[in-house]
Design a protein around this motif. Structure first.
Motif, PDB file in Angstrom:
ATOM      1  N   THR A 179       0.834  -1.201   0.000  1.00  0.00           N
ATOM      2  CA  THR A 179       0.000   0.000   0.000  1.00  0.00           C
ATOM      3  C   THR A 179       0.869   1.251   0.000  1.00  0.00           C
ATOM      4  OG1 THR A 179      -1.716  -1.193   1.213  1.00  0.00           O
ATOM      5  CG2 THR A 179      -1.856   1.214   1.200  1.00  0.00           C
ATOM      6  N   ILE A 180       1.943   1.232   0.789  1.00  0.00           N
ATOM      7  CA  ILE A 180       2.854   2.374   0.844  1.00  0.00           C
ATOM      8  C   ILE A 180       3.496   2.603  -0.515  1.00  0.00           C
ATOM      9  CG2 ILE A 180       4.994   3.214   1.902  1.00  0.00           C
ATOM     10  CD1 ILE A 180       4.133   1.680   4.448  1.00  0.00           C
ATOM     11  N   LEU A 181       3.835   1.513  -1.221  1.00  0.00           N
ATOM     12  CA  LEU A 181       4.375   1.643  -2.581  1.00  0.00           C
ATOM     13  C   LEU A 181       3.333   2.237  -3.512  1.00  0.00           C
ATOM     14  CD1 LEU A 181       6.488  -0.873  -4.588  1.00  0.00           C
ATOM     15  CD2 LEU A 181       4.318  -0.103  -5.540  1.00  0.00           C
ATOM     16  N   GLU A 182       2.113   1.707  -3.475  1.00  0.00           N
ATOM     17  CA  GLU A 182       1.049   2.213  -4.344  1.00  0.00           C
ATOM     18  C   GLU A 182       0.785   3.689  -4.083  1.00  0.00           C
ATOM     19  OE1 GLU A 182      -1.287  -2.109  -4.570  1.00  0.00           O
ATOM     20  OE2 GLU A 182      -2.047  -0.495  -3.286  1.00  0.00           O
ATOM     21  N   ASN A 183       1.010   4.109  -2.843  1.00  0.00           N
ATOM     22  CA  ASN A 183       0.812   5.514  -2.462  1.00  0.00           C
ATOM     23  C   ASN A 183       2.066   6.347  -2.675  1.00  0.00           C
ATOM     24  OD1 ASN A 183      -1.823   4.967  -1.754  1.00  0.00           O
ATOM     25  ND2 ASN A 183      -1.405   4.826   0.434  1.00  0.00           N
ATOM     26  N   MET A 184       3.077   5.786  -3.342  1.00  0.00           N
ATOM     27  CA  MET A 184       4.305   6.494  -3.712  1.00  0.00           C
ATOM     28  C   MET A 184       4.971   7.169  -2.513  1.00  0.00           C
ATOM     29  SD  MET A 184       3.577   7.863  -7.581  1.00  0.00           S
ATOM     30  CE  MET A 184       5.320   8.074  -7.880  1.00  0.00           C
ATOM     31  N   LEU A 185       5.048   6.424  -1.419  1.00  0.00           N
ATOM     32  CA  LEU A 185       5.757   6.819  -0.197  1.00  0.00           C
ATOM     33  C   LEU A 185       5.163   8.051   0.485  1.00  0.00           C
ATOM     34  CD1 LEU A 185       9.502   6.253  -1.224  1.00  0.00           C
ATOM     35  CD2 LEU A 185       7.895   4.622  -0.226  1.00  0.00           C
ATOM     36  N   THR A 186       3.946   8.449   0.088  1.00  0.00           N
ATOM     37  CA  THR A 186       3.327   9.597   0.755  1.00  0.00           C
ATOM     38  C   THR A 186       2.984   9.286   2.209  1.00  0.00           C
ATOM     39  OG1 THR A 186       1.140   8.936  -0.088  1.00  0.00           O
ATOM     40  CG2 THR A 186       2.387  10.546  -1.386  1.00  0.00           C
ATOM     41  N   ASP A 187       2.946   7.998   2.573  1.00  0.00           N
ATOM     42  CA  ASP A 187       2.663   7.605   3.956  1.00  0.00           C
ATOM     43  C   ASP A 187       3.902   7.665   4.846  1.00  0.00           C
ATOM     44  OD1 ASP A 187      -0.013   6.910   3.250  1.00  0.00           O
ATOM     45  OD2 ASP A 187       0.691   5.001   2.477  1.00  0.00           O
ATOM     46  N   PRO A 224       0.780  16.734  -5.709  1.00  0.00           N
ATOM     47  CA  PRO A 224       1.892  17.513  -5.184  1.00  0.00           C
ATOM     48  C   PRO A 224       1.981  18.863  -5.898  1.00  0.00           C
ATOM     49  CG  PRO A 224       2.632  15.426  -6.157  1.00  0.00           C
ATOM     50  CD  PRO A 224       1.209  15.639  -6.541  1.00  0.00           C
ATOM     51  N   SER A 225       2.863  19.721  -5.405  1.00  0.00           N
ATOM     52  CA  SER A 225       3.085  20.994  -6.087  1.00  0.00           C
ATOM     53  C   SER A 225       3.788  20.727  -7.415  1.00  0.00           C
ATOM     54  CB  SER A 225       3.938  21.913  -5.220  1.00  0.00           C
ATOM     55  OG  SER A 225       5.255  21.413  -5.122  1.00  0.00           O
ATOM     56  N   PRO A 226       3.588  21.594  -8.406  1.00  0.00           N
ATOM     57  CA  PRO A 226       4.217  21.382  -9.714  1.00  0.00           C
ATOM     58  C   PRO A 226       5.734  21.264  -9.639  1.00  0.00           C
ATOM     59  CG  PRO A 226       2.523  23.076  -9.863  1.00  0.00           C
ATOM     60  CD  PRO A 226       2.678  22.758  -8.408  1.00  0.00           C
ATOM     61  N   THR A 227       6.366  21.915  -8.666  1.00  0.00           N
ATOM     62  CA  THR A 227       7.832  21.847  -8.562  1.00  0.00           C
ATOM     63  C   THR A 227       8.313  20.473  -8.122  1.00  0.00           C
ATOM     64  OG1 THR A 227       7.750  22.684  -6.285  1.00  0.00           O
ATOM     65  CG2 THR A 227       8.008  24.307  -8.053  1.00  0.00           C
ATOM     66  N   GLN A 228       7.432  19.668  -7.533  1.00  0.00           N
ATOM     67  CA  GLN A 228       7.812  18.326  -7.095  1.00  0.00           C
ATOM     68  C   GLN A 228       7.729  17.299  -8.223  1.00  0.00           C
ATOM     69  OE1 GLN A 228       4.923  18.467  -3.640  1.00  0.00           O
ATOM     70  NE2 GLN A 228       6.570  17.303  -2.673  1.00  0.00           N
TER      71      GLN A 228
END
Length: 341
Positions: A179-187, A224-228
């Protein structure tokens, strides 16, 4: 990650068919480290697997160490890089006391392993082992896409995340890691707000997230912000049979077949022309005239059925779908960067 630690897990196949990391990613990391005045003496790779990312540190650091909890992975890494000047040690990222002294590392990386970490323990260890001005760079790639065929994405999501055991591996990933992978480490928590991290000789002073995802950032996540957001860099052109080889490295498939071994005996009669290209009865066969490995494309287990579903969709869209024809595959990457003060 428990599946990779099992003796029966095929570490050699994992090494052969997992995608390699783009040079641009390492440039981003090295530029970040250089801008923070970090030294270039010792680098370590947590959850190194067979050493795919570890070897990219060679030539930049005097000493490079790969660390993994799985002995089969360590054995495969040592065999693969026997003369590469790399050191490999068994150890857990949550407790590195037996492998890395305090304030001994200038760059600490982790590739495609951080979604299995207990970050409440890992971040303090990162702060402990990094020297002043040291860098931590952890990344993972999320669910793959067929670059030229976005219509295949729902099929990929259904197979990877669905709950029907006849058509999906969603129930057979180890959670919450997948799940953390699917959430791209946002957790993953921000270490600069953790008291257990900051008390480690100043802790980690800077933390940021970068995404190599292009315009297709996962819709279920906050934007995320465009700069990210940066362009997708992890992209390969491979044979369809090699894509099947990649599917066979998934830990969820290994777990699925432990639960349903009879699935390996099923037959899928679609694409009968595949029989002319299949080294029947083998997992793979090495072409002695090259470094190419020919994956067995016979049978009809769940991985083959999904693989043929994708090929049918690409055929419907007018694309090339033959076993040895080329398909473009890409993976979005999430990168976490932190700096020790």
């Amino acid at each position: 990650m428990a599946t990779f630690a099992k003796k029966a897990f095929n570490a050699s196949a994992y090494s052969s068919f997992r995608p390699t990391y783009p040079k641009k990613l390492f440039k981003e990391i090295f530029d970040y480290h250089r801008a923070g005045n970090g030294l270039w003496d010792v680098a370590a790779d947590l959850g190194c697997g067979t050493g795919q990312a570890t070897t990219e540190l060679k030539g930049h650091f005097a000493t490079v160490i790969g660390i993994d909890p799985s002995q089969p992975m360590i054995d495969a890494a040592q065999k693969k890089h026997k003369y590469g000047g790399l050191a490999f040690r068994q150890g857990r990222s949550e407790d590195l006391s037996n492998v890395l002294p305090s304030e001994s590392v200038d760059l600490l990386i982790s590739a495609q392993a951080g979604h299995w970490f207990n970050w409440e323990l890992v971040w303090p260890e990162v702060s402990r082992v990094l020297r002043k001005d040291g860098t931590a760079a952890f990344w993972t790639y999320a669910e793959f896409r067929l670059s030229e065929f976005p219509s295949a994405t729902p099929l990929i999501t259904a197979y990877s995340q669905g709950k029907d055991p006849a058509t999906s591996l969603g129930l057979y990933w180890e959670r919450p890691g997948r799940t953390i992978l699917e959430n791209m480490l946002t957790d993953v928590p921000d270490p600069t707000s953790m008291e257990t991290v900051m008390k480690r000789r100043g802790g980690l002073a800077h933390f940021e997230r970068r995404y190599f995802a292009g315009p297709h950032f996962p819709a279920h996540l906050p934007s995320p912000s465009p700069t990210q957001i940066k362009r997708v860099e992890m992209r390969v052109n491979i044979r369809w049979r090699d894509l099947l080889g990649y599917f066979r490295t998934w830990s969820s498939l290994y777990n699925f077949h432990e639960r349903f071994p009879e699935d390996l005996d099923k037959v899928d009669e679609r694409f009968p022309e595949d029989k002319l290209a299949a080294p029947a009865g083998q997992d793979s066969v090495k072409d002695v005239s090259s470094d190419r490995i020919d994956v067995d494309v016979s049978g009809g287990d769940i991985a083959v059925r999904f693989w043929k579903d994708l090929r049918e969709e690409v055929k419907r869209q007018g694309g090339k779908y033959g076993v040895d024809e080329i398909v473009s595959v890409e993976w979005p990457i999430a990168l976490l960067l932190a700096k020790k003060v």
